[in-house]
Design a protein around this motif. Structure first.
Motif: not given
Lengths: 599, 599
Positions: A13-31
């Motif tokens: 989600h667009c409210g979910e990413l933190r420094s723990e996810q640094v380096g991950e490939k992610v897909t976001l959807l939104g406005w």
């Protein structure tokens, strides 16, 4: 050109990413909440129901996506695939849950575009008129503040359902196309096509059906359901509203109170708020006497004091005469209000005179140099100080007096009490004060109709000990009726019902209904009571109002997805609307082109 | 004299007592299911929602209560205080959960009496007419079988709500007083008192509102809500019905399927039934071809076989000519039906001729002595056996042939397939077979209206690869639409919606709506699509129908608390009904005393 969704699926989600996810490939959807270009970089804030994340597009990194991003505007719908990176220490945004990171976009998909919205999709848009917001309600609802209200509303509903399920309640559905039994508010009517000339009514409440469920032996019923009242709308009413409706067999009022208190404890936990039980219980007569209201706001004190005895025979003729003529002199003491100006006091007086029909508002200030005020010269310093003492006031306070009938004095001072609490900022924030008001009168005399009418509804049980008054002195009968009050709002009302056919017959008679009228309107209920109806009672809560109070909103429209205006109009769909003539012919009705009736 | 409830509270339900409670003092509340006197003792079966317990009253033990008990009749409401005792070994009732014990009554309270009920309050009352049951619905609902249905209905609703909540769905409410946009079924209309001459419509579904929730960014919406269709009622329709309505953003059909499959698994667990996922998926064209139905019952096989090729140029002129003229010869093979009589076969043929307009039903039996039947002489033994082989049949079976257009042959054989399954008792009990039917046509040509009409509704998205056919060949466009089928009933339908303004405009144009008409009816939706609508789709399930199938009932009326008759009439409340003239004057409408229109 717009992109297809294809098999794009969000990983976060667009409210979910933190420094723990640094380096991950992610897909976001939104406005798109915002786009800005800074040097060669383009930044986009992407928003969904859960939050906001900053995207970065670098032409050196991904030229194609960056070029696309330049065409993106506010409220476009995007999908992005990218890599989570830590922000520089100096660009970390501590106000944002995702403020430690940003997403370097590799691929950008424009899933839909957007015209410029008629108002910004953000909170704090007090300058935007409510009409514009309601006309484009789908955009208004996109604002985080409203999203939050509806998420809470959903949670309250589910909490109530699971609580009641755990207490053996069954959610049972009642019809929406019901019988018109006008009593109280006006019915909304629905013409029948099959039975031409006949009408269904939309339910004002499922009252009779839920009683029939008790006759059926379901024992514990609830429903969160829509009800309808075709009333002249006030700011805090809607033609359709949602009710948490409940009924239980084999209960006394205390059983209803215990159940509801447990439920409100669960509901308030959603706000991390601890509610103390049992809730205070206050008979109607005491509520009127002490607070001048049947739904007192108990978040603050300022109780009304009856000073009739203290001023009886005093030198101030208005007071003395009033007491001598069976009137009362009551007062409310406003703490720390001695600094209020004469102008402010005068404006309170004229409001109360106009709206509550009292003759005047007397007052006394207790300043540093003792008591002052226009009536002091009649009462004398000693009595004045004594009155302040009796009313629990002292130096720095102001006392307001009304000398009138008990009813008028209570009403005027009750209203004044609320107004003063607001003026003096005495209402604590984020406080939830519940109260049961009990022992309402069963009936009241309606001067216009020249008969008694039910205060709640005609199925309410008299108190056992008042049963013998029903025939000859109905006005003196107290009812097994109760209201649940929260912060000065009536959020629910209920009663123990009449479960005996003979008592229900007597009640209809007390209300002036002939046996034939009673039979025509309520024959099926009377029949049902003849076949083994158990003792039962219940309550109905205003779901919208509870949501409003818990959301901290001032208007029901902030917690109803598609509300109507005060003239029962939907600005978005432009309804009600004219319909095709064949639709009416089909229904066997026609429209009288009468001008709008003045009300 | 009736007793007051006072502070009587049950300690146990009537279904709860076992031998472990022997010796305990208990309080029970409930209804008299049966009373009988045996010697000096009186026995009463007391019933509540949870079960039944036997009470014993002994004049030597408690003379007063025993005397009272003698006046008690069926369906009286009782409270009793007594002691749990073990039954004698020979009076233990193993059919009853509480059959090991009985309660020796110390105190008996008669809380209400009851007239003789118009029908017995017990199951298996097939001889009681449905009219009488509906008129006294509160007594009908007291029967254990119906109580069970509504307990299950409650559980299904709550299971759905908790499942969807766990999947991030929000239950959001949509208005009941909405705008009339006739398309499909007739609207129920509600005259507006404030805006005289204008009408609200009751929603046929919250379709547009749920799409607006997606535009608002709620992403995952659901609601269990009432919908209304003023249709000519068939046995399995009600004017108001309850829908489990859902919508999701950023999804493809597979996402909807996965979500729903997980939900149905949870729901079927309520019956301790394991459902296998994924559910089979079948394109509409295949469903018609193989089962002659867009909602095939897959609990049994008996698929339709196309034998056109095998019979092309054969000596049976009806078959050969049909194939030569672009018709088809299709067949269904009924296993083990070779023993059916000529009379039975003839009656099937006349039913199909009348209801499905086919010219004839040919047949072949494969008996012990080979194939027989009127058309055998034209086809010859060899071809006949080959046809049985191709259709997967053999000795003991009967094969039915229809030679007609593909559409008629499918419809007739589809209907025959269902009828045969019932006749031959091929439908397994307590089996739940789900199926997704996909790739429906987007539109169909309406000969009466001389235009294309939407097969589902005008907001359904075309398949991506068919998008370019929308303008010129709409009839060939397949839709991203799907139905969920259970045991041959369509229990839900949905689609991926159009989320682009330009596509929605093109769709309305394909349906023959001018831009002005589209704007007047759906302007607010078109506007909404212009402000950043995400890709979205959803589904709506028939809650009543699911409850009916899970309860093992044949009629929706067994799972709706207060249903209406097939003429949309409530026999209990006698509604719709005539209303007072002032109510109509107030609304600005009048009734045309036209006779009932023939339909």
């Amino acid at each position: 050109m717009l992109d297809h969704l294809g098999d794009l699926k969000r990983t976060h989600h667009c409210g979910e990413l933190r420094s723990e996810q640094v380096g991950e490939k992610v897909t976001l959807l939104g406005w798109v909440a915002k786009r800005r270009d800074l040097g060669s970089l383009t930044f986009i804030d992407i928003r969904d129901r859960w939050g906001l994340t900053q995207l970065v597009l670098d032409p050196e990194y991904q030229a194609e996506s960056h070029a696309k991003a330049k065409s993106v505007r506010t409220e476009y719908v995007l999908g992005v695939i990218g890599e989570v990176r830590a922000r520089d220490a100096k660009t970390v945004n501590n106000k944002l849950a995702t403020g430690e990171v940003e997403v370097f976009v590799q691929e950008l998909f424009i899933l839909n575009n957007a015209q410029t919205t008629p108002f910004p999709v953000k909170d704090d848009i007090d300058d935007v008129g409510e009409e514009l917001r309601l006309k484009h309600r789908y955009l208004d609802l996109r604002r985080p503040a409203l999203q939050k209200n509806f998420i809470l509303r959903h949670q309250i509903g589910l909490t109530v359902r699971n609580y009641l399920n755990a207490k053996d309640f069954l959610e049972l559905e009642t019809p929406m196309l019901t019988k018109s039994t006008p009593e109280g508010a006006r019915d909304y009517l629905v013409p029948s096509r099959v039975h031409k000339g006949s009408f269904y009514a939309l339910p004002q409440s499922p009252q009779i059906f839920k009683q029939l469920f008790m006759v059926s032996g379901f024992e514990r019923y609830f429903q969160i359901t829509r009800c309808f009242r075709d009333e002249d709308l006030r700011a805090d009413r809607q033609p359709e509203f949602t009710q948490i409706d409940m009924e239980m067999s084999f209960v006394q009022p205390d059983d209803v109170f215990n159940l509801l208190e447990g439920m409100m404890v669960e509901v308030l936990k959603l706000l991390n708020h601890d509610v103390q039980t049992p809730f205070p219980r206050l008979p109607y007569a005491d509520a009127m006497d002490r607070f001048g209201s049947d739904k007192p706001d108990t978040r603050y004190a300022m109780e009304l004091k009856d000073l009739s005895e203290a001023v009886a025979g005093c030198n101030f003729g208005v007071f003395a005469d009033c007491v001598a003529n069976n009137g009362v002199v009551k007062a409310v003491c406003a703490p720390g209000a001695a600094s209020k100006s004469r102008k402010e006091i005068d404006s309170l007086e004229s409001w109360l005179k106009q709206d509550y029909g009292i003759r005047g508002l007397a007052w006394l200030k207790y300043g540093e140099n003792g008591v002052t005020g226009p009536i002091k010269k009649f009462l004398g310093e000693e009595l004045c100080v004594k009155l302040f003492e009796q009313a629990g006031g002292g130096q720095g306070d102001i006392m307001f007096f009304v000398a009138d009938t008990r009813e008028k004095a209570n009403q005027a001072l009750g209203a004044l009490r609320c107004r003063l609490a607001e003026m003096l900022d005495l209402i604590p924030e984020n406080t939830f004060e519940f109260l049961w008001v009990t022992d309402f009168p069963l009936v009241e005399f309606d001067d216009q109709a020249s008969r008694y009418v039910a205060l709640h509804h005609p199925f309410t049980s008299p108190n056992d000990e008042d049963m013998n008054l029903l025939k000859d002195e109905p006005g003196k009968v107290r009812a097994k009726a109760y209201d649940l009050v929260l912060n000065g709002f009536e959020i629910g009302g209920g009663s123990i019902r009449i479960h005996r056919r003979d008592v229900q017959d007597a009640m209809f008679a007390a209300l002036g209904l002939s046996p034939e009228e009673a039979e025509e309107k309520f024959g099926f209920l009377l029949n049902a009571l003849s076949y083994g109806a158990p003792p039962h009672g219940g309550i109905a809560l205003g779901f919208d109002r509870i949501c409003m109070l818990m959301s901290g909103e001032k208007s029901l429209r902030e917690v109803i997805a598609f509300p109507k205006t005060t003239s029962a109009y939907c600005l978005m769909t432009e309804s009600p609307s004219r319909v095709a003539v064949d639709q009416l012919v089909d229904l066997g009705v026609t429209v009288l082109h009468a001008p709008k009736k003045e009300s």
